[in-house]
Design an enzyme around this catalytic site. Structure first.
Site, PDB file in Angstrom:
ATOM      1  N   GLY A   1       0.809  -1.207   0.000  1.00 17.32           N
ATOM      2  CA  GLY A   1       0.000   0.000   0.000  1.00 17.32           C
ATOM      3  C   GLY A   1       0.843   1.258   0.000  1.00 17.32           C
ATOM      4  O   GLY A   1       1.984   1.269   0.474  1.00 17.32           O
ATOM      5  N   GLY A   2       0.270   2.339  -0.536  1.00 22.51           N
ATOM      6  CA  GLY A   2       0.966   3.618  -0.545  1.00 22.51           C
ATOM      7  C   GLY A   2       2.202   3.637  -1.421  1.00 22.51           C
ATOM      8  O   GLY A   2       3.060   4.513  -1.263  1.00 22.51           O
ATOM      9  N   ARG A   3       2.321   2.641  -2.301  1.00 27.91           N
ATOM     10  CA  ARG A   3       3.465   2.521  -3.221  1.00 27.91           C
ATOM     11  C   ARG A   3       4.790   2.288  -2.499  1.00 27.91           C
ATOM     12  O   ARG A   3       5.861   2.449  -3.085  1.00 27.91           O
ATOM     13  CB  ARG A   3       3.573   3.734  -4.151  1.00 27.91           C
ATOM     14  CG  ARG A   3       2.300   4.008  -4.956  1.00 27.91           C
ATOM     15  CD  ARG A   3       2.553   4.857  -6.170  1.00 27.91           C
ATOM     16  NE  ARG A   3       3.380   4.165  -7.156  1.00 27.91           N
ATOM     17  CZ  ARG A   3       2.923   3.247  -8.007  1.00 27.91           C
ATOM     18  NH1 ARG A   3       1.651   2.872  -7.979  1.00 27.91           N
ATOM     19  NH2 ARG A   3       3.736   2.702  -8.875  1.00 27.91           N
ATOM     20  N   LEU A   4       4.728   1.912  -1.226  1.00 26.58           N
ATOM     21  CA  LEU A   4       5.950   1.558  -0.507  1.00 26.58           C
ATOM     22  C   LEU A   4       6.187   0.056  -0.672  1.00 26.58           C
ATOM     23  O   LEU A   4       6.099  -0.727   0.266  1.00 26.58           O
ATOM     24  CB  LEU A   4       5.842   1.957   0.967  1.00 26.58           C
ATOM     25  CG  LEU A   4       5.843   3.460   1.228  1.00 26.58           C
ATOM     26  CD1 LEU A   4       5.688   3.733   2.718  1.00 26.58           C
ATOM     27  CD2 LEU A   4       7.129   4.082   0.697  1.00 26.58           C
ATOM     28  N   HIS A   5       6.472  -0.329  -1.911  1.00 26.37           N
ATOM     29  CA  HIS A   5       6.601  -1.739  -2.258  1.00 26.37           C
ATOM     30  C   HIS A   5       7.872  -2.348  -1.669  1.00 26.37           C
ATOM     31  O   HIS A   5       8.824  -1.638  -1.317  1.00 26.37           O
ATOM     32  CB  HIS A   5       6.627  -1.896  -3.781  1.00 26.37           C
ATOM     33  CG  HIS A   5       5.547  -1.145  -4.480  1.00 26.37           C
ATOM     34  ND1 HIS A   5       4.218  -1.277  -4.160  1.00 26.37           N
ATOM     35  CD2 HIS A   5       5.605  -0.224  -5.487  1.00 26.37           C
ATOM     36  CE1 HIS A   5       3.492  -0.499  -4.943  1.00 26.37           C
ATOM     37  NE2 HIS A   5       4.305   0.163  -5.743  1.00 26.37           N
TER      38      HIS A   5
END
Length: 218
Positions: free
Chosen positions: A194-198
């Protein structure tokens, strides 16, 4: 993602919530790849062995296409092609390539960079012997990546090849066709979060030939 079915949306949320840490990884990249590939098969993904192959010609111009993974072990990732195709010509000029397995429904990708070598001819012939007969004929009939005047020309070449190899005869592997192995220098496992904090964890071969694991910023 807009347009997801309920089942697909549930799958994405499930895998997105799992994350990926170094403690989750296998000791070697082949074992880790086998784990994720088994997950993709179990999840019912269409053609989980489909991978994007990227190459570049001698001038540096890149090109990409989808090919099918046909073998994987600690030596690398194997696919088969016409050596005289565009990809074959580019890999002769610049024997380096990238692979990408885009398992989007699972919020996962596997990205590989490495050098490319031909597989042993016996390995090619063994694989070719197990292909469906129409695919064997097509390997002889298609001048892959060459310009054709029309579809009829290709159909005529296929028909001529069928006459060349009667139904009762075995079809040998064409000399211009065979396996290529991408010998990896890096294998990155990407897990969407989530939140592009891959999470991005990469196996990298050092100059000493040992493999280390690194976390990359998303």
């Amino acid at each position: 993602m807009t347009g997801d079915t309920p089942d697909l949306a549930d799958m994405r949320r499930d895998y997105e919530g799992r994350g990926l840490d170094t403690a989750d990884l296998a000791a070697s990249w082949p074992e880790q790849f086998d784990r994720w590939f088994a997950d993709a098969v179990s999840a019912g993904l269409a053609e989980p062995n489909a991978m994007v192959l990227s190459t570049a010609d001698a001038a540096g111009w890149p090109s990409s296409r989808t090919v099918l993974l046909k073998g994987i072990d600690d030596r690398g990732f194997v696919f088969y092609t016409n050596y005289e195709s565009r990809k074959g010509a580019e890999l002769r000029a610049n024997p380096q390539a990238a692979l990408l397995f885009p398992w989007f429904p699972m919020m996962r990708q596997v990205a590989i960079r490495g050098t490319v070598v031909e597989v042993d001819r016996v390995e090619t012939e063994t694989y070719f012997a197990g292909r469906p007969r129409p695919s064997q004929i097509a390997a002889w009939a298609s001048p892959q990546s060459r310009v054709l005047p029309d579809r009829a020309t290709l159909d005529e070449r296929y028909a001529a090849t069928e006459r060349r190899f009667p139904a009762e005869s075995a079809i040998p592997a064409p000399p211009h066709w065979g396996g290529l192995r991408v010998v990896p220098e890096t294998v990155e496992f990407w897990q969407g979060r989530g939140g592009r904090l891959h999470d991005r964890l990469r196996y990298r071969r050092t100059d000493q030939g040992e493999w280390i694991i690194e976390r990359l910023a998303p």
